[in-house]
Design an enzyme around this catalytic site. Sequence first.
Site, PDB file in Angstrom:
ATOM      1  CG  ASP A 105      24.793 -17.065 -34.087  1.00 58.62           C
ATOM      2  OD1 ASP A 105      25.096 -17.950 -34.570  1.00 58.62           O
ATOM      3  OD2 ASP A 105      24.308 -15.899 -34.776  1.00 58.62           O
ATOM      4  CE1 TYR A 157      11.395 -20.497 -34.545  1.00 55.86           C
ATOM      5  CE2 TYR A 157       9.891 -19.647 -36.456  1.00 55.86           C
ATOM      6  CZ  TYR A 157      11.443 -20.266 -35.972  1.00 55.86           C
ATOM      7  OH  TYR A 157      12.014 -20.725 -36.573  1.00 55.86           O
ATOM      8  CB  CYS A 173      16.960 -16.461 -37.862  1.00 54.24           C
ATOM      9  SG  CYS A 173      16.767 -17.137 -39.272  1.00 54.24           S
ATOM     10  CG  HIS A 219      20.834 -27.747 -72.265  1.00 49.94           C
ATOM     11  ND1 HIS A 219      21.829 -26.943 -72.216  1.00 49.94           N
ATOM     12  CD2 HIS A 219      20.201 -27.420 -73.548  1.00 49.94           C
ATOM     13  CE1 HIS A 219      22.190 -26.256 -73.430  1.00 49.94           C
ATOM     14  NE2 HIS A 219      20.867 -26.382 -74.321  1.00 49.94           N
ATOM     15  NE  ARG A 221      38.627 -10.814 -42.022  1.00 49.61           N
ATOM     16  CZ  ARG A 221      38.541 -11.539 -40.745  1.00 49.61           C
ATOM     17  NH1 ARG A 221      39.152 -12.602 -40.693  1.00 49.61           N
ATOM     18  NH2 ARG A 221      37.722 -11.010 -39.915  1.00 49.61           N
ATOM     19  CB  ALA A 258      16.485 -16.392 -18.300  1.00 53.70           C
ATOM     20  CE1 TYR A 293      27.060 -15.866 -45.229  1.00 56.39           C
ATOM     21  CE2 TYR A 293      29.147 -15.107 -44.042  1.00 56.39           C
ATOM     22  CZ  TYR A 293      28.477 -16.285 -44.797  1.00 56.39           C
ATOM     23  OH  TYR A 293      28.784 -17.407 -44.748  1.00 56.39           O
ATOM     24  CB  ILE A 294      25.305  -8.368 -41.685  1.00 51.13           C
ATOM     25  CG1 ILE A 294      24.830  -9.473 -41.145  1.00 51.13           C
ATOM     26  CG2 ILE A 294      24.315  -7.096 -41.650  1.00 51.13           C
ATOM     27  CD1 ILE A 294      24.855  -9.379 -39.576  1.00 51.13           C
ATOM     28  N   GLY A 309      32.343  -5.138 -44.426  1.00 52.25           N
ATOM     29  CA  GLY A 309      32.710  -6.123 -45.266  1.00 52.25           C
ATOM     30  C   GLY A 309      32.301  -7.454 -45.425  1.00 52.25           C
ATOM     31  CD  GLU A 333      13.585 -14.501 -26.749  1.00 46.01           C
ATOM     32  OE1 GLU A 333      13.963 -13.309 -26.708  1.00 46.01           O
ATOM     33  OE2 GLU A 333      14.343 -15.489 -27.210  1.00 46.01           O
ATOM     34  CE  LYS A 387      20.530 -11.159 -44.110  1.00 46.43           C
ATOM     35  NZ  LYS A 387      21.794 -11.373 -43.189  1.00 46.43           N
ATOM     36  CD  GLU A 406      23.374 -27.279 -69.255  1.00 43.24           C
ATOM     37  OE1 GLU A 406      23.558 -28.149 -69.850  1.00 43.24           O
ATOM     38  OE2 GLU A 406      22.764 -26.051 -69.732  1.00 43.24           O
ATOM     39  CD  GLU A 462      23.147 -11.390 -46.585  1.00 35.82           C
ATOM     40  OE1 GLU A 462      23.193 -12.690 -47.000  1.00 35.82           O
ATOM     41  OE2 GLU A 462      22.733 -11.172 -45.446  1.00 35.82           O
ATOM     42  CB  CYS A 512      17.904 -15.678 -42.158  1.00 38.10           C
ATOM     43  SG  CYS A 512      19.181 -15.936 -41.012  1.00 38.10           S
TER      44      CYS A 512
END
Length: 461
Positions: free
Chosen positions: A306, A99, A43, A439, A208, A115, A181-182, A179, A35, A51, A444, A185, A48
């Site tokens: 991705d 991690y 993420c 309820h 969309r 890499a 997700y990102i 327009g 990495e 955000k 519900e 949000e 994610c």
Amino acid sequence: MPSFDCDLFVIGAGSAGVRAARMAAQRGAHVVVAEAAALGGTCVNVGCVPKKLYSYASHFADDFADAAGFGWEVPAPRFNWPTLKKNRATEITRLNGIYRNLLTGSGATIVSGWAQFVDAHTVQVQSSEGVETFRARNILIATGGTPVMPKLPGCELAVSSDSMFDLDPFPRRLLVVGGGYIACEFASIFNGLGAQVTQLYRGEQVLRGFDEDVRGFIAQEVRKHGVDLRVNSDVKSLSTTSGGISAALIDGTVLEVDTVLYATGRAPNVASLGLEAAGVRQREDGAVIVNSHYETNVPHIHAVGDVTARVQLTPVALAEAMVVVDRLFGKGEKAMGYEFIPTAVFTHPNIATVGYSESEACKRYGKVTVFRSEFKSLKHTLSGSTERTLMKMIVDDATDRVVGMHMVGSDAGEIIQGFAVAMKAGATKAVFDSTIGIHPTAAEEFVTMRDAWVTPQALVD
């Protein structure tokens, strides 16, 4: 037989890469994971997790306003942007450490650096300390995606979503272009934090691919919350002014803002991987081509997440990684199903959906019955807010199976997640009807829906 330095070499320590490396190592495989940036990938570091933390922060503005209707006298609140940034950074650093511990604790070896393939079995990792070379029996590409930036005059003045968490200073006037997700949000988040937000989308309506009712409803709600959402609009050029950034729009109007966020898509992160040296085939957009087992055309090289540009969601990447690990170091019985994948968009209010939109369901099943409910939640009967909730259920007439559920409203993601289990199990509308609701809750409503309409033949055709 050729000698190998490891059983599995993982390129990329994002969600999928870490999961694959850890699980493979726990099964006795010798695993090396490379990495070049912080562990956890998009993420954890710029996606994610931060955000959602910023989304929580932005909701407090509404909470303070809503409190008055319940008898709370709240002094005028003040938002401290540096404090939020500092606390977020501390939490992300903590997660990076988790991690690292997960990988090392499982027995995997972490190599810091970029890499690059030398050939189909050989990978070089270049870091500040030099170059290391590894020969791997199997290789997994899990490098994720990267933001796509515009090509227009002044494009260098725009920022991507990766930069939004540490802006300095806080943008009092923010232009969001996109327009998906990102874009949606971040428009809601910064609006909630106190910025004057304008959002542009070149299409007819945002989000969309989502159900048409959801798209129209969320556009209405975010405008009520204060976002200046403009569809059929786009930027022609950007330039600097004494007061900030000038955005010339295609309709001739000009906006002066402090920050321009371009969130118009992401591309597979494959630059400088040297895929051609390994003979790995790609699509025109750079996505690595894989089969149903996530094998590339080179059988011992796999790709998930991705970088394959399939379903770009973290939980999907995790599930794909487990299929690869099971195939290489297990019984090879796991399979990934792409039907009824739930997802959420953390706008204000939230969106969550699972299954098919109304139009998709009509094409797939023919005749469907649609149940739809729109209401003001119990909370807002006292808060004074005009926010409303939308719930929609789509049922296949032939089998009575629920094939689509959509919600716009508070905690939509938490609600839809539970119902996604029922849909995955094949629950029918009769099962929903026989389930007792909790309820009083918004959830519900999904088990008490009775008013329905059958899709017109025009939509089926």
